[in-house]
Every structure is written in C-alpha cells, then in structure tokens.
Enzyme design. Structure first.
Site, PDB file in Angstrom:
ATOM      1  CG  HIS A 145      -2.030  -0.997   1.105  1.00 53.51           C
ATOM      2  ND1 HIS A 145      -2.169  -1.843   0.038  1.00 53.51           N
ATOM      3  CD2 HIS A 145      -3.065  -1.277   1.928  1.00 53.51           C
ATOM      4  CE1 HIS A 145      -3.245  -2.590   0.199  1.00 53.51           C
ATOM      5  NE2 HIS A 145      -3.807  -2.276   1.346  1.00 53.51           N
ATOM      6  CE  LYS A 583     -12.260   6.810   2.179  1.00 51.73           C
ATOM      7  NZ  LYS A 583     -13.400   7.352   1.412  1.00 51.73           N
TER       8      LYS A 583
END
Length: 920
Positions: A145, A583
């Site tokens: 990532h 998020k």
C-alpha cells in the site's frame, strides 16, 4: 530512558548531524548551512511561543526565497529526519542488547519469556501451552500500500548507515575501526545529499515485490530461526520438566502481486511473476545454506556408521542426477547436502517456464521440490542421523535453522493472498451464467435469489466455462486469475497461495461467487475432497461490519459451504478493514464496530462448530488502525485471538519494523508475547457490562459529529481539496496502485491511504481523533459522574486504553497553528474560517477529554520517550510545513505547473512523512 542511553542517543544524533552539516557546507556552501540553522532557530522559537501571526511571518519570509533555496532547505531537513530516525532505531537496538546482557535472569518486558512465566504463575499448564502452540498461527502479511514515501535507493543508503552505526559499538571496536565506520557513514550521507529524494517513475508491481523481498532476505531469513530458539529457551525456562520443540506457528504472507482490487497492474501474469521472484530469492538462499552445511558436515563414515535410511536416500537421489559427479562416498552428510543442493538448483531452473492452466492436473518433474514436505524430509534425514550417532551439536546447529526456515517459508517464501472487489466477481458471473444458459440478469437479482442460484450450481458438477474464453476482457481476466492460481498450485507448490479475499463483502453470495469460480478452475472439487483456497470476506465499512455475523451465519447454514469448510479444516478466516470504516464513520465508531463485529463473529462460529480466524487489515497511521501492534493485539476482545492471528504490515511500517534485524526480532517477540497473553486473557482485563454500554453511547455520538463535518457539510470537500496537498499527491509516485477506485473525485471513491496521508501532511491529523472529544464532552455534560467510569476503563480495559493512547499520540503530532496556515490556502476565507473553527474546537475538546481520562495535564505526559521524540522533531518538521505552504501557493497560481516546482512540493511531502513517522 536511562541517562547513559540518552547520552548515547545524543552522541549518535550529533555525529550524524555534524556529518550532514559538513556535507551541506561543502556541497551547497556555508550560506546554505547558515540558512538552515537560521530557519531552524526561528521555528524552534515559534514552537516555544506559538502564534498564528508569527507563523505567517515565517511563511512569508520563506516565500521570498527562490525555488533552489527552498529545495535546499527541504533536502537538509528531510535527510536530517532520516538520520534522526536511524539514531532512534540504534537506541532501540542498544536498549535491547543491554537487556539481553543484564545479569538478572528475568525475561525482558513484552517477550515470549515474560508471557510464558506469567501464564505459568497463573496456573496455565505445560499441556495447555503445548496444545495452544500446536494450533497457533501468527502471520504478518506484507502489503505494498502506497504509504512508504522513500525511494528504495534511499532506504538502501539508510540501511548502510544503520549497519555502520551497529559496527561502531559492536565488540568494543578500536579507534581506527570507529573512524572507518564514520568515514563510511560520511560517504553515505554525501550520497543522500546528491541523490534524488523522490521517484521519477511510478514503481511497477514487480518493483514492489523486489523491494519487499530485499527486506525479507536481508533480515527475516536470519531472524526467524533466532526467534524460534528464543521461544524454545523460554518454554524450557517456564516449564523445565518437558522436552520442547516449538511447532512452526509463525508464518508470513504477502499481498504484493496478488492484490488486484482497483489495480490494473496486477494481472494473472504479474501474480505468476511475483511467485517466481519469491521462489527464486528463497531457493538461492537455501542453496547458499546447503553449501555452508556441506563445509560443516565433513563427518566421515570411518568414524561412525551412517543409517540405512540415509544411504538409501543418497542412492535414490544420485540416480536422479546421472550427469553429476558422484557424491563423496565416505562423507554421507556432505553427499546428501550436495544432492539436496542439486534438487534445489533443478527446482530453481523449473521456475523459468510460465505455468499454464489445463483441465487436468500435471505430474511434477522428478528431482524438483514440490512443496516443503519433500525438502523437510531430506533435511530431517540428516538431522536425525546426526542425532542417532551422537553428533548432538551438529544435529542442533545450522541444519536445525535450515529446517526451521523450510517449516516457515516452504519453497515459496511468502504465501501470496489474492484480493479482488466483489463487484468484479458479480459482473463476471452475470456474463458467464447468461452464456451458459443458467440465469439471465444475475447481477440484477435480489441477494437471496443470487445466493439460491449459486448454491444450486455448486451442488452440481456441470462445467460452465469453456476452455477457450470468449467473454469480455474484464470477465476473461477474472477467469484467468483463478486458472493461473490452479496452475501455480499444481506446477510450483501447493503452498504458494491459499487465500482469496473479497473486498466490499456485503452479502453471502459474494463468497459463493468465488467458490463457483474456483470450482470452474478445478480449485474446488468437493467430490474428490479438494478445496484449495480459503474464501475470506473483507468487511470494511460500518454497515457490513454490523452485518458480518448474520452474513456468515447464513453461509454456515448452506451444506455446500459447510462441505468447503470441512475440506479447509473447519476454519473460516474473516478479514476486518480498519481504513474504510474509519474514513466513513470516524475513529471511535470504527474501532467499536470492529470490536463488536469480532465478538459476534466468534460467537457465530462457536455455535456452528467452526473456528473464526481474524485477519486485521491495519495501516501504519492511527487513522487506519495503526499504532503499536502488540498493544493492538492485547486490545482485542476476549476469545477473538485464541492463538491465531493474521495482520497486515503496510507501506512504511515494513521498513520500520523489519528493516533492521534487531528491531525485526524484537517486533516478532512482541507479537508472540501479545498473542500468548490475549489467548489466555486475565479476568481483570475484561470489560464490565457498564463499560460496553458507555461505548454503545459514545461511538454513535462520535460518528454523528464526524459525519456532520466530513459528509454532511457541503463545503468540507472544497476545504479538503484546497487545504491539503491531496491533489498534488496524485503525482507522488510512491506506489503502483491508483489513489482512487474509479475516476470519480467523490470522497467515497478516495482510498483511505491518501485520505490519511494528506491530513498528516497539513498537520490536522484529523482521521485519528475527530469526534472523540465532542462525544465524550456531550456524555459528561449529561452524566458528570461517569468521568470516574471512563478513568477506570482506561486503567483496566486494554481496548479503551489503547484507543485513548493512540488518540493522544496522533493529537500530539497535530499542530493547529500550522494547520491554520494550510486553511489559508482555501480560496474562500469565510469557508476556511468556518471549517477550521470546527476542526480546531474539536481538537481542543479531544485534548481536554484525553487529559481528563488519563489524569494528565499535557499530552504524552506519561510517555516521556515518545514526547521527547516528537519535541525533538518539531523544530525540523515545522519548517518543511512552511516551505510546503509556500510551494503549494506558487504551484496552484501557475496555469501550467512548473516541473521543478512540483518536484519541490513532492520533496516536502517526503520530508514531512519522514519527520512525522506516520504517513498512511
């Protein structure tokens, strides 16, 4: 930290700082060094007496410098951070060595020995420990990532400096040796100054594979046998009345080359190449190890009588290599080592061909190691024979470490997980089922209808997919992925891949879709007793997390799915995602939803007679579930670890935790310690029912406050896009994967890593704390007496303590003075004032409630080492923030961005990431 340790750290910082200063003076000129020192001094004064107006004056002063001067400052401060990080790493290594040299025979804190002694003292028996280890699994999984901001070249130079720092204090070096090490460090520092800090091109998937393999080969392959020896010594210490041989509970995985969710570069061919690169790296290492064993095991049969099993094995293997020289007749162990080496080389040669799927299994080539079992059998034959003849030192020496490596890494190295978004499978099956005449409009059916269609098809045996594919490119890619997996498992090793993860799992059909596609590739053949892949749902957002247990309960009621689980040992792995839930709903609601989901899932599995194994998809930053891994494990709800844990190690975390052998060894020991403790939890660490009710109140309130800003304030997206460097970071070539799923600029499609990364850059650090302060403040306003409850929860409940400590760490890395200057980048001053006022007020609330819960007057008051580290960095990271502000304003004012200006912004991003030590 002891005074002598602080002095040693200070010495390293001064050494590295002086070398950097001399490099700047020589290569950039004395006036550049004077400018660096002047700006640092000004920033230090501003840190002592914060003022938005004074901060703006420093920003404006830097705004009068030209671009080369600003980039010189960026380079100076960025390299300084990298060097400070090395000095702190060396301090950690020094402390670990000091503990191991201590006269006290007590095991050091957070070690396997400490955990085992504590469990013994609580009455846990040796049999219970043995049973636990026999079914245990600890598996860190490396991902690519894009949160590692540094180039591989830069990481290599930093690793070289770390080795020289090590050399300067190992074995009491003479002055000439220390001087040579200092010269080598100076050479690397000079190279850092003259090297590009940012990548010129985006790395490919295979670049990311090689980067990970470099760390694994440099460190893990030496560290892992040492960790197992430590565990076995700790077992003997805690339970001396038993012979111990720890089973291979420690394994390692990877997503790099297998994670295709939203990543067009991860093709079936890329997956095959990732497997090949891993195997080549490992087999090359094994060959070197066997060559070393050949030199060691020179035992002659004139001194002992070798066993018949060993001699028969040598004769059998020699027949596989008639063209090779005859192995040494009188040195049987050398003969066997040479033949093992020959088989390893033949296995290595077999990797040159690309596996190809066929509708029938193929026979492995003779003399090629197909999986770990054959290699282990050969190695154990040597070790057992050495033990039989009384050569115990050799039997327990180097060959034992090689056996341990093969137990852990097989002949494949890292077990590769595959991941794909659920929508890709549904779309592919919509086309496949239509063409096969099974179902029209599969994708438009209700969830229950989709499940019924799939269950019926899985109960049958008719093939649906022809050998020659004539579907759309997207569907062909899905089918070819499963076929490539089948080919790899049949031609390379059955251990290379064993899990298929489904992103955005929201219904039971998503798991059956993967099982049906696996059947079509011959990976699931229940009539033959074969199921090659664990089908792993990934529950990420809030609603799927809340529905995870009902989804799995429905699946566990299907006979065909239970048959699959029986073939997989009645074990169901479930992955829980920290990033997207954070998020979407904020840090507190996310953490509590994850906690609740695990409790419910484990209970669902227990009721069905199935083991639920958790896979924690944690990032490096607090906003993505980051923080100390051992604390996070101890914070998990009771019964959800139970000796089995998989956990992602992402981006910059890989280099931080595994880039130095001493740190890697300590990290793995801490993981083992935490898993042991959490698998035998202490009654006093379990939550009271009243505490659960408190979180049930706080979490939705925090979510409401968070979403009220992020999703329900129309102007917030404008603030985010203009007050953070999110737009410019799209040009930051730190990973091969796109920053967004699809082309939409909506916040929902933005991946969690750039979301967190950008808030770290602008010093808001919002994803790690927003909503916590307001929720607790509201709760205490209604019920002031519950402050004592929150404080007791902090003292006694690892989950709450870890959540609060992570929040205060990320709050301490925020800076509302500098954040206010980023708000100045917003075109509409009124909009900037309004949004920033809400953020800064919630920050104030969060700091206040953390202080009240922990009993501190300032953040990190009870974590002096971390507090000191942050304080040392601030005078250096602050100037980078001011410079970034200047460059962002210039860049955005230009109609056609200047390439050097963009490079300056990206260099500042890189420097701030190094300074804060948390990116994504």
């Amino acid at each position: 930290m002891q005074p002598e340790a602080l002095e040693a750290l200070s010495d390293d910082i001064h050494l590295l700082g002086d070398l950097l200063g001399e490099t700047i003076r020589r290569l950039a000129g004395p006036e550049a060094l004077d400018l660096v020192e002047d700006v640092r001094g000004t920033a230090k004064g501003l840190r002592a007496d914060p003022s938005v107006e004074e901060a703006r004056r420093l920003r404006d002063r830097l705004g009068r410098l030209d671009l080369p001067e600003l980039r010189t400052l960026i380079r100076a401060f960025s390299i300084y951070f990298d060097l400070i990080n090395l000095a702190e790493q060396q301090a950690r290594v020094r402390a670990l060595r000091a503990r191991r040299r201590g006269a006290d025979d007590a095991p050091h804190a957070e070690s396997p020995g400490e955990a085992l002694r504590a469990l013994r003292d609580r009455g846990v028996t040796a049999d219970e420990i043995a049973d636990h280890l026999a079914r245990a699994l600890i598996c860190p999984v490396f991902t690519a990532h894009p949160s590692e901001a540094r180039r591989r070249t830069i990481l290599g130079k930093l690793a070289a400096i770390a080795r020289e720092l090590d050399r300067m204090e190992r074995g009491d070096p003479v002055p000439a040796e220390r001087a040579r090490a200092a010269e080598a460090i100076a050479e690397e520092v000079e190279a850092l100054w003259l090297s590009d800090a940012i990548r010129g091109t985006r790395p490919t998937v295979l670049d990311e594979v090689r980067h990970c393999l470099n760390i694994v080969e440099e460190n893990l392959l030496d560290v892992v046998p040492r960790v197992y020896r430590t565990v076995e010594a700790s077992l003997r210490d805690a339970y001396p009345d038993r012979e111990w041989r720890a089973p291979p509970f420690l394994h390692f995985g990877s997503w790099i080359g297998g994670d295709r969710d939203g990543h067009p570069g991860v093709s079936p061919r890329a997956t095959a190449e990732a497997i090949r690169l891993q195997a080549e790296t490992l087999l090359g290492h094994y060959i070197e190890r066997m060559d070393a064993l050949w030199w060691r095991l020179s035992h002659s049969d004139r001194s002992f009588k070798p066993g018949e099993d060993l001699l028969e094995s040598i004769a059998k293997d020699a027949a596989l290599f008639p063209e090779s020289p005859r192995p040494p007749v009188h040195e049987p162990y050398r003969a066997k080592c040479r033949l093992i080496g020959a088989k390893l080389r033949r296995t290595l040669e077999s990797l040159r061909s690309t596996p190809a799927w066929a509708d029938a299994a193929r026979t492995p080539t003779p003399g090629v190691y197909f999986g770990r079992d054959e290699l282990l059998a050969d190695l154990r034959l040597i070790a057992d024979d050495l033990g039989r003849v009384g050569a115990r030192a050799a039997a327990n020496g180097s060959i034992r470490d090689v056996i341990r490596l093969v137990e852990v890494f097989g002949v494949h190295l890292l077990t590769l997980d595959l991941r794909q978004h659920s929508a890709r499978h549904a779309s592919a099956l919509d086309e496949i089922l239509r063409d096969a005449g099974v179902c029209e409009g599969y994708a438009s059916l209700s969830p229950d209808a989709r499940l019924d269609v799939l269950a019926r098809e899985l109960e049958g045996t008719r093939p649906m997919i022809p050998t020659r594919l004539a579907y759309s490119d997207a569907t062909n890619e899905v089918v070819e992925t499963f076929r490539m997996v089948a080919a790899l498992l049949e031609e390379r090793t059955p251990e290379a891949i064993d899990k298929y993860i489904i992103s955005s799992t929201t219904e039971p059909a998503h798991l059956l879709e993967v099982l049906l596609l696996a059947r079509e590739a011959r990976l699931f053949r229940p009539a033959e007793g074969i199921s090659r892949l664990d089908v792993v749902p990934l529950f990420e957002a809030l609603e799927p997390l809340q529905n995870a247990s009902p989804i799995m309960e429905k699946l566990l009621g299907l006979p065909i799915y239970r048959r699959h689980l029986e073939l997989r040992g009645n074990l169901q792995e479930v992955m829980i995602g920290y990033s997207d839930s954070n998020k979407e709903s904020g840090s507190l609601q996310s953490a509590w939803a994850l906690y609740r989901a695990q409790v419910d899932l484990v209970e669902t599995g227990r009721n069905a007679g199935v083991t639920m194994q958790m896979f924690h998809g944690r990032g490096g930053a607090i906003g993505r579930g980051g923080g100390p891994a051992n604390h996070a494990i101890l914070a998990q709800p009771r019964g959800t670890v139970d000796g089995r844990l998989r956990i992602t190690e992402q981006g910059e975390v890989i280099a931080d935790r595994y880039g130095h052998p001493g740190i890697a060894e300590r990290h793995l020991e801490q993981l083992i310690h935490a898993v042991l403790h959490s698998s035998f939890p202490h009654e006093g660490e379990q939550p009271e029912p009243a505490w659960v009710r408190v979180l049930d109140r706080l979490a939705p309130a925090a979510c409401r406050i968070y979403r009220g800003l992020v999703y329900e304030t129309p102007e917030f997206l404008t603030y985010f896009q203009q007050a953070t460097p999110i737009g410019e970071m799209a040009e930051f070539k730190i990973g091969s994967r796109p920053a967004r799923r699809g082309k939409s600029t909506a916040l929902e499609n933005l991946r969690a890593i750039p979301w967190v990364f950008s808030w770290m850059q602008c010093r808001h650090t919002l994803p790690g704390w927003y909503g916590l302060g307001g929720a607790v403040e509201e709760f205490l306003a209604e019920r002031p007496e519950t402050l004592a409850t929150l404080q007791e929860m902090y003292r006694r409940w690892p989950f709450w303590r870890t959540l609060i400590d992570n929040a205060q760490m990320i709050l301490a890395k925020a800076d509302m003075t500098i954040a206010r200057l980023y708000a100045d980048l917003v075109d509409d001053p009124a909009l900037a004032d309004a949004i920033f006022a809400r953020i800064s007020e919630e920050y104030r609330r969060a700091v206040e409630v953390v202080g009240r819960i922990t009993g501190q007057s300032t953040l990190l008051e009870k974590m002096p080492i971390l507090e000191r580290s942050i304080q040392q960095r601030n005078p250096y990271v602050d100037p980078l923030s001011f410079i970034q502000l200047v460059l962002l304003r210039r860049l955005r004012a230009e109609e056609s961005p200047h390439e050097d200006l963009l490079a300056g912004v990206l260099e500042s991003v890189n420097g701030i990431a190094s300074g804060l030590k948390n990116t994504g």
